[in-house]
Design a protein around this motif. Structure first.
Motif, PDB file in Angstrom:
ATOM      1  N   GLU A  45      20.864  12.822  39.567  1.00  0.00           N
ATOM      2  CA  GLU A  45      22.258  12.412  39.763  1.00  0.00           C
ATOM      3  C   GLU A  45      22.328  11.263  40.754  1.00  0.00           C
ATOM      4  N   TYR A  46      23.083  10.217  40.403  1.00  0.00           N
ATOM      5  CA  TYR A  46      23.505   9.191  41.361  1.00  0.00           C
ATOM      6  C   TYR A  46      24.896   9.583  41.827  1.00  0.00           C
ATOM      7  N   GLY A  47      25.014   9.899  43.128  1.00  0.00           N
ATOM      8  CA  GLY A  47      26.274  10.437  43.611  1.00  0.00           C
ATOM      9  C   GLY A  47      26.755   9.805  44.898  1.00  0.00           C
ATOM     10  N   ASP A  48      27.977  10.143  45.243  1.00  0.00           N
ATOM     11  CA  ASP A  48      28.690   9.605  46.395  1.00  0.00           C
ATOM     12  C   ASP A  48      29.358  10.787  47.081  1.00  0.00           C
ATOM     13  N   PHE A  49      29.045  11.000  48.359  1.00  0.00           N
ATOM     14  CA  PHE A  49      29.529  12.196  49.050  1.00  0.00           C
ATOM     15  C   PHE A  49      31.045  12.231  49.189  1.00  0.00           C
ATOM     16  N   GLU A  50      31.695  11.086  49.069  1.00  0.00           N
ATOM     17  CA  GLU A  50      33.151  11.056  49.212  1.00  0.00           C
ATOM     18  C   GLU A  50      33.860  11.051  47.865  1.00  0.00           C
ATOM     19  N   ALA A  53      31.494   6.655  52.631  1.00  0.00           N
ATOM     20  CA  ALA A  53      30.389   7.111  51.785  1.00  0.00           C
ATOM     21  C   ALA A  53      29.035   6.610  52.286  1.00  0.00           C
ATOM     22  N   GLN A  54      28.972   5.359  52.713  1.00  0.00           N
ATOM     23  CA  GLN A  54      27.706   4.801  53.186  1.00  0.00           C
ATOM     24  C   GLN A  54      27.208   5.557  54.417  1.00  0.00           C
ATOM     25  N   PHE A  55      28.093   5.772  55.364  1.00  0.00           N
ATOM     26  CA  PHE A  55      27.698   6.479  56.582  1.00  0.00           C
ATOM     27  C   PHE A  55      27.282   7.913  56.256  1.00  0.00           C
ATOM     28  N   ALA A  56      27.987   8.551  55.331  1.00  0.00           N
ATOM     29  CA  ALA A  56      27.636   9.918  54.939  1.00  0.00           C
ATOM     30  C   ALA A  56      26.245   9.953  54.315  1.00  0.00           C
ATOM     31  N   ALA A  57      25.937   8.957  53.476  1.00  0.00           N
ATOM     32  CA  ALA A  57      24.613   8.902  52.851  1.00  0.00           C
ATOM     33  C   ALA A  57      23.517   8.732  53.897  1.00  0.00           C
ATOM     34  N   GLU A  58      23.768   7.861  54.878  1.00  0.00           N
ATOM     35  CA  GLU A  58      22.775   7.665  55.940  1.00  0.00           C
ATOM     36  C   GLU A  58      22.634   8.924  56.787  1.00  0.00           C
ATOM     37  N   ALA A  59      23.741   9.639  56.988  1.00  0.00           N
ATOM     38  CA  ALA A  59      23.677  10.886  57.742  1.00  0.00           C
ATOM     39  C   ALA A  59      22.846  11.929  56.991  1.00  0.00           C
ATOM     40  N   ALA A  60      22.984  11.973  55.669  1.00  0.00           N
ATOM     41  CA  ALA A  60      22.179  12.909  54.880  1.00  0.00           C
ATOM     42  C   ALA A  60      20.694  12.579  55.001  1.00  0.00           C
ATOM     43  N   GLU A  61      20.372  11.263  55.011  1.00  0.00           N
ATOM     44  CA  GLU A  61      18.970  10.862  55.167  1.00  0.00           C
ATOM     45  C   GLU A  61      18.464  11.167  56.573  1.00  0.00           C
ATOM     46  N   ALA A  62      19.341  11.017  57.564  1.00  0.00           N
ATOM     47  CA  ALA A  62      18.948  11.381  58.928  1.00  0.00           C
ATOM     48  C   ALA A  62      18.689  12.886  59.020  1.00  0.00           C
ATOM     49  N   ALA A  63      19.484  13.683  58.300  1.00  0.00           N
ATOM     50  CA  ALA A  63      19.234  15.129  58.253  1.00  0.00           C
ATOM     51  C   ALA A  63      17.922  15.413  57.527  1.00  0.00           C
ATOM     52  N   ALA A  64      17.628  14.623  56.489  1.00  0.00           N
ATOM     53  CA  ALA A  64      16.366  14.798  55.753  1.00  0.00           C
ATOM     54  C   ALA A  64      15.170  14.588  56.666  1.00  0.00           C
ATOM     55  N   PHE A  75      29.409  17.779  50.652  1.00  0.00           N
ATOM     56  CA  PHE A  75      30.196  17.915  49.430  1.00  0.00           C
ATOM     57  C   PHE A  75      31.261  19.002  49.585  1.00  0.00           C
ATOM     58  N   ALA A  76      30.975  20.003  50.388  1.00  0.00           N
ATOM     59  CA  ALA A  76      31.983  21.046  50.627  1.00  0.00           C
ATOM     60  C   ALA A  76      33.140  20.532  51.464  1.00  0.00           C
ATOM     61  N   HIS A  77      32.907  19.415  52.182  1.00  0.00           N
ATOM     62  CA  HIS A  77      33.958  18.825  53.025  1.00  0.00           C
ATOM     63  C   HIS A  77      34.115  17.337  52.677  1.00  0.00           C
ATOM     64  N   SER A  78      34.137  17.030  51.385  1.00  0.00           N
ATOM     65  CA  SER A  78      34.160  15.629  50.957  1.00  0.00           C
ATOM     66  C   SER A  78      35.443  14.901  51.342  1.00  0.00           C
ATOM     67  N   ASP A  79      36.462  15.655  51.742  1.00  0.00           N
ATOM     68  CA  ASP A  79      37.704  15.030  52.180  1.00  0.00           C
ATOM     69  C   ASP A  79      37.762  14.869  53.701  1.00  0.00           C
ATOM     70  N   ALA A  80      36.657  15.157  54.382  1.00  0.00           N
ATOM     71  CA  ALA A  80      36.619  15.056  55.848  1.00  0.00           C
ATOM     72  C   ALA A  80      35.288  14.427  56.264  1.00  0.00           C
ATOM     73  N   LEU A  81      35.149  13.145  56.004  1.00  0.00           N
ATOM     74  CA  LEU A  81      33.866  12.479  56.231  1.00  0.00           C
ATOM     75  C   LEU A  81      33.991  11.264  57.144  1.00  0.00           C
ATOM     76  N   SER A  82      34.921  11.305  58.068  1.00  0.00           N
ATOM     77  CA  SER A  82      34.944  10.234  59.062  1.00  0.00           C
ATOM     78  C   SER A  82      33.704  10.369  59.940  1.00  0.00           C
ATOM     79  N   ARG A  83      33.431   9.348  60.723  1.00  0.00           N
ATOM     80  CA  ARG A  83      32.235   9.372  61.577  1.00  0.00           C
ATOM     81  C   ARG A  83      32.238  10.602  62.492  1.00  0.00           C
ATOM     82  N   ASP A  84      33.358  10.865  63.145  1.00  0.00           N
ATOM     83  CA  ASP A  84      33.429  12.011  64.058  1.00  0.00           C
ATOM     84  C   ASP A  84      33.268  13.327  63.306  1.00  0.00           C
ATOM     85  N   GLU A  85      33.875  13.411  62.123  1.00  0.00           N
ATOM     86  CA  GLU A  85      33.786  14.647  61.339  1.00  0.00           C
ATOM     87  C   GLU A  85      32.358  14.897  60.857  1.00  0.00           C
TER      88      GLU A  85
END
Length: 617
Positions: free
Chosen positions: A463-468, A506-517, A530-540
């Motif tokens: 899947e090619y996806g976007d967290f937001e 979306a870009q920051f979320a993707a980088e955050a996922a890679e940082a978690a990886a 994905f469970a909080h796709s409507d709350a993806l600001s930097r602070d969130e």
């Protein structure tokens, strides 16, 4: 040189330039403006003697008993072009610190290609001009004009040039470093070392001002002007003052603490608007962004749309007549320039890339073929700006300089035509097999990809996806059902395609996922985002990471330094090369064979049926 508080007139001009560029490709527009200035210079130079007379007009600037007396052309080449080289220095510093040149794997091939693209053109030029004044002009053929090349690529390049564009940009930065070094060490005459002392003092003062957080632009301008004069008197070309000033200015990603501080100051101003809070908020925002990035944003439009066109207007005026063309055709300088730029760049860059790729299989990313590299290498023969700049440094004879300029202009035409021909030949020899992107471009690599399920499972779903993306969020439920149905017979792979235009986080979320990886927690972060796709600001996102128990200091450092940005960009480039522009996009098939794109609904029942079909046959 550095202006953190630009005057109102400067701000209005900058806004005007920004407005001109809205909705238009910057590279193509910039190249078009320079091309227009070149054509005007050519027409003007052939209408009489006014062109030469105008640019030879003397202009003297004096303070007391000291003065500098140059003609208008040399004021452009020696003073105005300092801003151009300042911007080049800023770009080089950024790429070395935060950009393409920080990733050795991505940069290795274009760096090797750039070195070959510097050396072979010079050798071919010297083959035709082995001695005398002409031999000293070998630097004319080493540089590539990035704006012209990217503009030409947009016009004559392949349909999906994303990978090639990144390759050329990285190569161009390395090329700029080489060209700047050549100007500094080769084209410095009558060196007066005593003047290098005040020049060094000026550079140290600017460095100290940055450490002391001096914000007044006029202070930097005065010191930068004095540094320029010191370089001029030393015999080192004064434009290099701009490069060195740029290289000592700091570049860094925004620090989270400074961003938060800027937000607090802005809120204070909003609650109690007054001049003190306004000033504090302004300085807070400025401190959060590095000087390098602010100045690039300010000065790039001026260099692209004013400085370089003025330079072209002053230097591209070649008298074209039967006599001058006849002399140029018989001149080894002309053909040395053409041979170096057109043949040297093409052969040097292509051959170096081919050798490196054969020695290190897989070093060329998916979608970047050798045939496309050859087309880009041909376009790299457009030297223009720095080529014309070095003509003025290296050749004193007006007749020989005219021959060299004709060679540069002829090489630009031939290089563009050759690039177009090679791209069309590549399309004919390697026609696309159906629409782009029907087959997964980059095969699944368990060492690179994020795989859920057994790595040797008989079925694969990518899947090619976007967290937001809300559709991607809904698709996660489908994926769970598909996995439940197939169990260990399925491996699921997630790749990033952040749709920045529609999803700002979306870009920051993707980088955050890679940082978690990097902490071994990709799938935990994947599911949580994905469970909080409507709350993806930097602070969130930081809050989500904290809830998962991640190492927050390491996560913050990874995100601030952009350590995983290239990983996300690689997925994005793969998708763009495959004409994948929407999310979610799925590829599926039998593991070990080509995976094909799934079209239509992506509910669990449909995906299960399609996977059963490919398994059966």
């Amino acid at each position: 040189m550095t202006v953190d508080e630009k005057p109102t007139t400067l701000r209005r001009a900058s806004d005007l330039l920004a407005g001109v560029r809205d909705g238009t490709d910057d590279d193509t527009l910039a190249a078009g403006v320079v091309l227009a200035a070149t054509l005007i210079a050519l027409v003007w130079a052939n209408l009489g003697d006014s062109y030469e007379a105008f640019w030879r007009t003397p202009l003297s600037i004096s303070i007391g008993d000291y003065g500098i007396d140059l003609d208008l052309k040399h004021w452009v080449n020696d003073a105005v072009m300092t801003l151009f080289f300042f911007v080049v220095g800023l770009e080089v510093k950024r790429e070395l610190t935060m950009g393409e040149l920080t990733d050795r794997t991505r940069a290795a091939v274009p760096l090797v290609a750039a070195i070959a693209g510097l050396a072979l053109p010079a050798a071919l030029f010297l083959l035709l001009n082995p001695s005398g004044e002409a031999a000293g002009a070998w630097g004319v053929v080493v540089s590539t004009d990035t704006a012209f090349v990217l503009g030409a690529l947009a016009l004559v390049g392949p349909r999906c040039p994303a990978r090639l564009r990144v390759f050329i940009l990285t190569l161009a930065v390395a090329d700029d470093i080489g060209a700047l070094a050549i100007i500094a060490f080769v084209y410095t005459d009558d060196l007066q070392p005593v003047y290098l002392i005040p020049a060094a003092i000026g550079l140290l003062l600017i460095l100290q001002f940055r450490r002391l957080e001096v914000w007044r632009g006029v202070v930097y301008f005065v010191v930068a002007a004095g540094t320029w004069v010191a370089f001029y008197e030393s015999g080192v070309h004064p434009t290099l003052a701009g490069v060195l000033i740029a290289l000592i200015l700091p570049v860094y990603p925004p620090r989270r603490s400074e961003v938060e501080r800027a937000g607090e100051l802005t809120r204070a101003f909003r609650q109690s608007p007054n001049s003190d809070y306004a000033r504090a908020a302004q300085l807070g925002v400025l401190r959060a962004v590095s000087v390098n990035e602010r100045l690039l944003r300010l000065y790039q439009p001026y260099t692209a749309f004013l400085v370089v066109p003025i330079f072209a207007l002053a230097n591209a005026g070649v008298v074209i007549s039967a006599e001058t063309v006849g002399i140029a055709i018989r001149s080894p300088i002309t053909w040395g320039v053409v041979l170096g730029l057109v043949v040297g760049k093409l052969v040097g860059i292509t051959a170096a890339t081919a050798v490196f790729a054969s020695l290190r299989p897989g070093s060329l990313p998916p979608g970047l073929t050798l045939s496309r590299v050859s087309g880009g290498a041909a376009l790299a023969g457009i030297g223009f700006t720095i080529s014309l700049f070095i003509v003025d440094l290296a050749i004193e004879s007006p007749e020989a300089a005219n021959d060299a300029r004709i060679g540069v202009l002829l090489a630009a035409i031939l290089a563009t035509a050759l690039g177009w021909a090679l791209f069309r030949l590549s399309d004919r020899l390697h026609p696309p097999q159906g629409p782009a992107g029907l087959v997964l471009l980059r095969p699944v690599d368990p060492d690179r990809d994020h795989v859920r399920g057994p790595v040797d499972a008989p079925l694969t779903l990518v899947e090619y996806g976007d967290f937001e993306c809300p559709f991607c969020s809904k698709a996660t439920g489908s994926i769970r059902d598909v996995h439940k149905h197939f169990g260990d017979d399925l491996r699921y792979v997630f790749r990033h395609l952040p749709l920045d235009e529609h999803h700002p986080h979306a870009q920051f979320a993707a980088e955050a996922a890679e940082a978690a990886a990097a902490q071994g927690r990709f799938w935990d972060m994947h599911d949580h985002l994905f469970a909080h796709s409507d709350a993806l600001s930097r602070d969130e996102i930081y809050e989500h990471a904290q809830q998962l128990g991640l190492d927050m200091d390491l996560l913050d450092e990874d995100l601030r330094l952009g350590r995983h940005r290239h990983r996300v960009e690689d997925d994005d480039l793969d998708a763009e090369t495959s004409d994948v522009f929407g999310t979610p996009t799925f590829y599926l098939g039998v593991t070990g064979s080509d995976l094909t794109r799934h079209t239509g609904p992506f509910d669990a029942a449909t995906l299960i049926r399609r996977l059963e079909e490919v398994r059966e046959g």
